[in-house]
Write an enzyme that holds these catalytic residues in place. Structure first.
Site, mmCIF file in Angstrom:
data_model
loop_
_atom_site.group_PDB
_atom_site.id
_atom_site.type_symbol
_atom_site.label_atom_id
_atom_site.label_comp_id
_atom_site.label_asym_id
_atom_site.label_seq_id
_atom_site.Cartn_x
_atom_site.Cartn_y
_atom_site.Cartn_z
ATOM 1 N N CYS A 78 -30.226 21.060 1.843
ATOM 2 C CA CYS A 78 -29.689 19.917 1.086
ATOM 3 C C CYS A 78 -29.816 18.637 1.897
ATOM 4 O O CYS A 78 -29.793 18.657 3.133
ATOM 5 C CB CYS A 78 -28.205 20.127 0.764
ATOM 6 S SG CYS A 78 -27.809 21.671 -0.084
ATOM 7 N N ASP A 79 -29.913 17.530 1.183
ATOM 8 C CA ASP A 79 -29.857 16.234 1.840
ATOM 9 C C ASP A 79 -29.402 15.191 0.834
ATOM 10 O O ASP A 79 -29.549 15.366 -0.379
ATOM 11 C CB ASP A 79 -31.203 15.822 2.423
ATOM 12 C CG ASP A 79 -31.058 14.678 3.423
ATOM 13 O OD1 ASP A 79 -30.611 14.951 4.563
ATOM 14 O OD2 ASP A 79 -31.331 13.531 3.056
ATOM 15 N N GLN A 80 -28.842 14.115 1.356
ATOM 16 C CA GLN A 80 -28.340 13.041 0.502
ATOM 17 C C GLN A 80 -28.837 11.703 1.049
ATOM 18 O O GLN A 80 -28.746 11.444 2.244
ATOM 19 C CB GLN A 80 -26.816 13.066 0.466
ATOM 20 C CG GLN A 80 -26.188 12.173 -0.599
ATOM 21 C CD GLN A 80 -24.681 12.327 -0.624
ATOM 22 O OE1 GLN A 80 -24.029 12.208 0.410
ATOM 23 N NE2 GLN A 80 -24.129 12.590 -1.798
#
Length: 202
Positions: A78-80
């Site tokens: 995941c990444d934001q």
């Protein structure tokens, strides 16, 4: 809670984020955590220099993490990414930078992109980028200082130096789009994919 009926595969979360782990647990998705380290700044800067879109940067970083942590079964990276017009923000390195970020976001509308990529057998098999549109109140310098007096250093781990699920809620006039993406994981789409894979929640 924290159970899902599936003979195989298991799910490994390639993230140190407690809130992502809690989201999975709250949704009844059993998982293992395996945080990984990648040179996010270098990868992000290279992509920005190439003119990559924010959602593509988030997707690429999520895939790097999933690939590095790739384990038996499914591995979730995941990444934001936070984007204000053409400017992309990362996590603040110190309180002064957090104050500067909040000052720049004050009175503006920015976007949060939350990417998730699943690897299986060392190959990507699913990906999604959720998005939320975030409009912040116009904040005075004193308001930002008072906020950081309470919220720092907890917000040091958050892009934009806020956590909208707790004290940061008071900074915003409007939030539109996927709430789970604000928290850092497009959970509904992930659950839908697992259902398609034959996973059954218990």
């Amino acid at each position: 809670m924290d159970r899902i009926l599936s003979p195989q595969p298991s799910l490994t979360l390639a993230s140190a984020s407690m809130i992502r782990a809690q989201m999975l647990s709250n949704a009844g998705i059993a998982h293992l955590r395996q945080p990984v380290r990648i040179d996010e700044d270098t990868i992000r800067d290279a992509l920005i220099s190439e003119g990559a879109a924010p959602r593509d940067i988030a997707d690429t970083l999520a895939e790097f993490k999933a690939r590095k942590a790739s384990a038996p079964g499914l591995t979730l990276g995941c990444d934001q990414i936070l984007a204000l017009k053409s400017t992309i923000y990362s996590k603040p390195h110190d309180r002064a930078e957090a104050h500067r970020h909040l000052s720049q976001l004050s009175g503006q509308t920015h976007h949060l992109y939350a990417a998730a990529v699943i690897y299986e057998d060392a190959q990507p098999v699913w990906r999604h980028v959720g998005v939320a549109r975030m409009t912040m109140h116009k904040l005075s310098d004193d308001e930002i200082t008072a906020y950081l007096d309470q919220a720092w250093p907890a917000v040091a781990t958050s892009v934009g130096a806020y956590q909208a699920e707790v004290l940061g809620a008071r900074l915003f006039a409007r939030i539109e789009g996927d709430w789970f993406s604000v928290l850092g994981l497009p959970l509904l789409e992930l659950c839908s994919y697992l259902r398609l894979r034959g996973w059954r929640f218990t």
